[in-house]
Write a protein that holds these residues in place. Sequence first.
Motif, PDB file in Angstrom:
ATOM      1  N   ARG A 114     -21.207  52.188  27.223  1.00  0.00           N
ATOM      2  CA  ARG A 114     -20.193  52.828  27.691  1.00  0.00           C
ATOM      3  C   ARG A 114     -20.664  54.282  27.918  1.00  0.00           C
ATOM      4  O   ARG A 114     -21.170  54.773  26.835  1.00  0.00           O
ATOM      5  CB  ARG A 114     -18.840  52.592  27.056  1.00  0.00           C
ATOM      6  N   PHE A 115     -20.402  54.998  28.880  1.00  0.00           N
ATOM      7  CA  PHE A 115     -20.440  56.335  29.053  1.00  0.00           C
ATOM      8  C   PHE A 115     -19.218  57.342  29.323  1.00  0.00           C
ATOM      9  O   PHE A 115     -18.432  56.371  30.194  1.00  0.00           O
ATOM     10  CB  PHE A 115     -21.670  56.691  30.202  1.00  0.00           C
ATOM     11  N   LYS A 116     -18.999  58.415  29.107  1.00  0.00           N
ATOM     12  CA  LYS A 116     -17.944  59.025  29.581  1.00  0.00           C
ATOM     13  C   LYS A 116     -18.309  59.711  31.059  1.00  0.00           C
ATOM     14  O   LYS A 116     -19.668  59.767  31.088  1.00  0.00           O
ATOM     15  CB  LYS A 116     -17.847  60.553  28.657  1.00  0.00           C
ATOM     16  N   VAL A 117     -17.580  60.145  31.947  1.00  0.00           N
ATOM     17  CA  VAL A 117     -17.776  60.411  33.280  1.00  0.00           C
ATOM     18  C   VAL A 117     -18.643  61.890  32.670  1.00  0.00           C
ATOM     19  O   VAL A 117     -17.865  62.799  32.146  1.00  0.00           O
ATOM     20  CB  VAL A 117     -16.527  60.853  34.010  1.00  0.00           C
ATOM     21  N   GLY A 118     -19.674  62.276  33.300  1.00  0.00           N
ATOM     22  CA  GLY A 118     -20.321  63.477  33.205  1.00  0.00           C
ATOM     23  C   GLY A 118     -21.532  63.281  32.021  1.00  0.00           C
ATOM     24  O   GLY A 118     -22.408  64.217  31.988  1.00  0.00           O
ATOM     25  N   GLU A 119     -21.629  62.163  31.565  1.00  0.00           N
ATOM     26  CA  GLU A 119     -22.302  61.913  30.361  1.00  0.00           C
ATOM     27  C   GLU A 119     -23.656  61.169  31.030  1.00  0.00           C
ATOM     28  O   GLU A 119     -23.491  60.405  31.307  1.00  0.00           O
ATOM     29  CB  GLU A 119     -21.637  61.243  28.991  1.00  0.00           C
ATOM     30  N   GLY A 120     -24.868  61.931  30.707  1.00  0.00           N
ATOM     31  CA  GLY A 120     -26.064  61.194  30.869  1.00  0.00           C
ATOM     32  C   GLY A 120     -26.382  60.979  32.642  1.00  0.00           C
ATOM     33  O   GLY A 120     -25.411  61.687  33.370  1.00  0.00           O
ATOM     34  N   LEU A 121     -27.235  60.474  32.798  1.00  0.00           N
ATOM     35  CA  LEU A 121     -27.501  60.437  34.551  1.00  0.00           C
ATOM     36  C   LEU A 121     -26.338  59.665  34.963  1.00  0.00           C
ATOM     37  O   LEU A 121     -25.863  59.866  36.307  1.00  0.00           O
ATOM     38  CB  LEU A 121     -28.706  59.471  34.689  1.00  0.00           C
ATOM     39  N   ILE A 122     -25.954  58.486  34.382  1.00  0.00           N
ATOM     40  CA  ILE A 122     -24.863  57.479  34.973  1.00  0.00           C
ATOM     41  C   ILE A 122     -23.329  58.329  35.067  1.00  0.00           C
ATOM     42  O   ILE A 122     -22.782  58.271  36.142  1.00  0.00           O
ATOM     43  CB  ILE A 122     -24.602  56.170  34.183  1.00  0.00           C
ATOM     44  N   GLY A 123     -23.245  59.116  34.004  1.00  0.00           N
ATOM     45  CA  GLY A 123     -22.108  59.842  34.053  1.00  0.00           C
ATOM     46  C   GLY A 123     -22.104  61.023  35.137  1.00  0.00           C
ATOM     47  O   GLY A 123     -20.997  61.388  35.813  1.00  0.00           O
ATOM     48  N   ALA A 124     -23.374  61.665  35.601  1.00  0.00           N
ATOM     49  CA  ALA A 124     -23.393  62.845  36.237  1.00  0.00           C
ATOM     50  C   ALA A 124     -23.131  62.125  37.524  1.00  0.00           C
ATOM     51  O   ALA A 124     -22.733  62.660  38.521  1.00  0.00           O
ATOM     52  CB  ALA A 124     -24.792  63.245  36.121  1.00  0.00           C
ATOM     53  N   ALA A 125     -23.761  60.813  38.107  1.00  0.00           N
ATOM     54  CA  ALA A 125     -23.338  60.285  39.242  1.00  0.00           C
ATOM     55  C   ALA A 125     -21.971  60.108  39.697  1.00  0.00           C
ATOM     56  O   ALA A 125     -21.350  60.454  40.581  1.00  0.00           O
ATOM     57  CB  ALA A 125     -24.170  58.810  39.547  1.00  0.00           C
ATOM     58  N   ALA A 126     -21.080  59.562  38.333  1.00  0.00           N
ATOM     59  CA  ALA A 126     -19.634  59.586  38.636  1.00  0.00           C
ATOM     60  C   ALA A 126     -18.930  60.743  38.863  1.00  0.00           C
ATOM     61  O   ALA A 126     -18.202  61.018  39.477  1.00  0.00           O
ATOM     62  CB  ALA A 126     -19.244  58.710  37.420  1.00  0.00           C
ATOM     63  N   ALA A 127     -19.634  61.958  37.995  1.00  0.00           N
ATOM     64  CA  ALA A 127     -18.663  63.047  38.032  1.00  0.00           C
ATOM     65  C   ALA A 127     -18.966  63.963  39.312  1.00  0.00           C
ATOM     66  O   ALA A 127     -17.981  64.336  39.843  1.00  0.00           O
ATOM     67  CB  ALA A 127     -19.085  64.059  36.868  1.00  0.00           C
ATOM     68  N   THR A 128     -20.268  63.817  39.947  1.00  0.00           N
ATOM     69  CA  THR A 128     -20.525  64.337  41.198  1.00  0.00           C
ATOM     70  C   THR A 128     -20.388  63.824  42.344  1.00  0.00           C
ATOM     71  O   THR A 128     -20.286  64.276  43.475  1.00  0.00           O
ATOM     72  CB  THR A 128     -21.918  65.009  41.181  1.00  0.00           C
ATOM     73  N   CYS A 145     -38.066  59.182  33.105  1.00  0.00           N
ATOM     74  CA  CYS A 145     -37.092  59.316  32.447  1.00  0.00           C
ATOM     75  C   CYS A 145     -37.357  59.848  30.838  1.00  0.00           C
ATOM     76  O   CYS A 145     -36.576  60.126  30.036  1.00  0.00           O
ATOM     77  CB  CYS A 145     -36.198  57.945  32.260  1.00  0.00           C
ATOM     78  N   HIS A 146     -38.850  59.823  30.449  1.00  0.00           N
ATOM     79  CA  HIS A 146     -39.404  60.229  29.246  1.00  0.00           C
ATOM     80  C   HIS A 146     -39.457  61.663  29.288  1.00  0.00           C
ATOM     81  O   HIS A 146     -39.344  62.197  28.427  1.00  0.00           O
ATOM     82  CB  HIS A 146     -40.725  59.559  29.037  1.00  0.00           C
ATOM     83  N   GLU A 147     -39.425  62.406  30.548  1.00  0.00           N
ATOM     84  CA  GLU A 147     -39.296  63.777  30.371  1.00  0.00           C
ATOM     85  C   GLU A 147     -38.117  64.283  30.892  1.00  0.00           C
ATOM     86  O   GLU A 147     -37.542  65.466  30.541  1.00  0.00           O
ATOM     87  CB  GLU A 147     -40.496  64.334  31.381  1.00  0.00           C
ATOM     88  N   ASP A 148     -37.071  63.508  31.696  1.00  0.00           N
ATOM     89  CA  ASP A 148     -35.806  64.193  32.296  1.00  0.00           C
ATOM     90  C   ASP A 148     -34.898  64.256  31.361  1.00  0.00           C
ATOM     91  O   ASP A 148     -34.516  63.211  30.704  1.00  0.00           O
ATOM     92  CB  ASP A 148     -35.501  63.229  33.393  1.00  0.00           C
ATOM     93  N   ARG A 149     -34.350  65.526  31.184  1.00  0.00           N
ATOM     94  CA  ARG A 149     -33.474  65.687  29.896  1.00  0.00           C
ATOM     95  C   ARG A 149     -32.055  64.937  30.223  1.00  0.00           C
ATOM     96  O   ARG A 149     -31.050  64.955  29.460  1.00  0.00           O
ATOM     97  CB  ARG A 149     -33.261  67.098  29.548  1.00  0.00           C
ATOM     98  N   ARG A 150     -31.718  65.001  31.556  1.00  0.00           N
ATOM     99  CA  ARG A 150     -30.507  64.234  31.960  1.00  0.00           C
ATOM    100  C   ARG A 150     -30.110  62.885  31.362  1.00  0.00           C
ATOM    101  O   ARG A 150     -29.278  62.388  31.033  1.00  0.00           O
ATOM    102  CB  ARG A 150     -30.385  64.265  33.265  1.00  0.00           C
TER     103      ARG A 150
END
Length: 399
Positions: free
Chosen positions: A99-113, A122-127
């Motif tokens: 589970r992710f909050k909207v805005g959390e992580g890559l999945i949350g960012a997709a939902a928020a934006t 993904c080993h280097e991407d801080r999102r």
Amino acid sequence: MEQQNADSQDAKLAGFGMQDLLIDLVNALSAVKQLSEIDYQVDDEKALIRQALASLIQYQDMERCSFFIVDSEGLLSNIAGISIRELNNSEPKVDTPLRFKVGEGLIGAAAATGILQHCQNCHEDRRFEKSGHLNQSPGSVISVPVFTLNRTLIGVLNVSHPQAHYFSEWHIRLLEVYKNILGQLITTRRLVQQMEQQIAFRTAELESLVAETNQLKDHFVSMSMHDQLTGLHNRRFFYDQIEVVIAHHKRYKSSFCLLVMDIDHFKVINDRFGHLFGDQVLAGVANALKRQVRNTDILVRFGGEEFVAIFTNTRCDSGRTFAERIRQEIKTLEWIIDKEVVNLTLSIGLYCLNGDLLQSKQMPDIDQMISYADAALYQAKAGGRDKTIVFGESCSDPN
């Protein structure tokens, strides 16, 4: 010569590139076609989404697809997921959903934006680090927001591959198309489900309304068939039932007796003691009559102080016996008002229709039968009251 060899090698590479492009195009179209053929009327939304993910995995070289739906708490909850190894499994693997909050992580960012998010490494991407799974992360991830037709967020489609920098512009364009069709599929299913629920609700409301209407109708029919003072059936009920009795007589040649009963000197009781006491007398007489009739007989308050009974499957000698029993029962009744004891008598006119009548004479109609019983009642009144007279024995046809 060297230049010709180089040109030949470039041509071969171009040919291979065109062949790969055609294969990718065919696979993409196959995935979209399979998605469009999914039945949106499945009962379980999770099953529908898993079918959609399976069609994407089947035709695209992706390690894993998953879908995070907006749940009742406003969080993005993983309700369906499938990997290339699980493609042929009929039962999905059940894990504790992420589970992710909207805005959390890559999945949350997709939902928020509301915009596709592409993590090439993904080993280097801080999102991706915000998801809390950096050490277990795949190489490449794309998270695509999925909306309803009116742009309400449904959830996020997430695809991954173990190789970094794996996904190309081709994959991104395919997923943009794919998420639109998936959004339409989920929206259609939800709208159909809502419509079916509304139809079921309205149907239940309508059935309830029909049942209430029928109950109300039955109540008013019952009221129209009953005398409110005595609780007996009334004149309207009598005319309905006498038709049935006559039909039975014609078919089976059964006998029946019609009794018309009148309380003697009832007007004197009303004038002397009042109508309230008169009502008590009528109710008391009605209860006494109920005790003397069988379940198969018909008893009604015909009007005023007059009562009518039909003894079914009864010949005249038995009808007379029943009438005399009623008359004697009424004589035992008594009321006390103003320290005075009040007793009653009953006059009875009896008309009998035996089963063999049709063999000898024409059968009278309903009004004639009542008229004959009334004539016998009149004879009983004229003879001093408190009597039972059978029509045809000591009275003549009133017509």
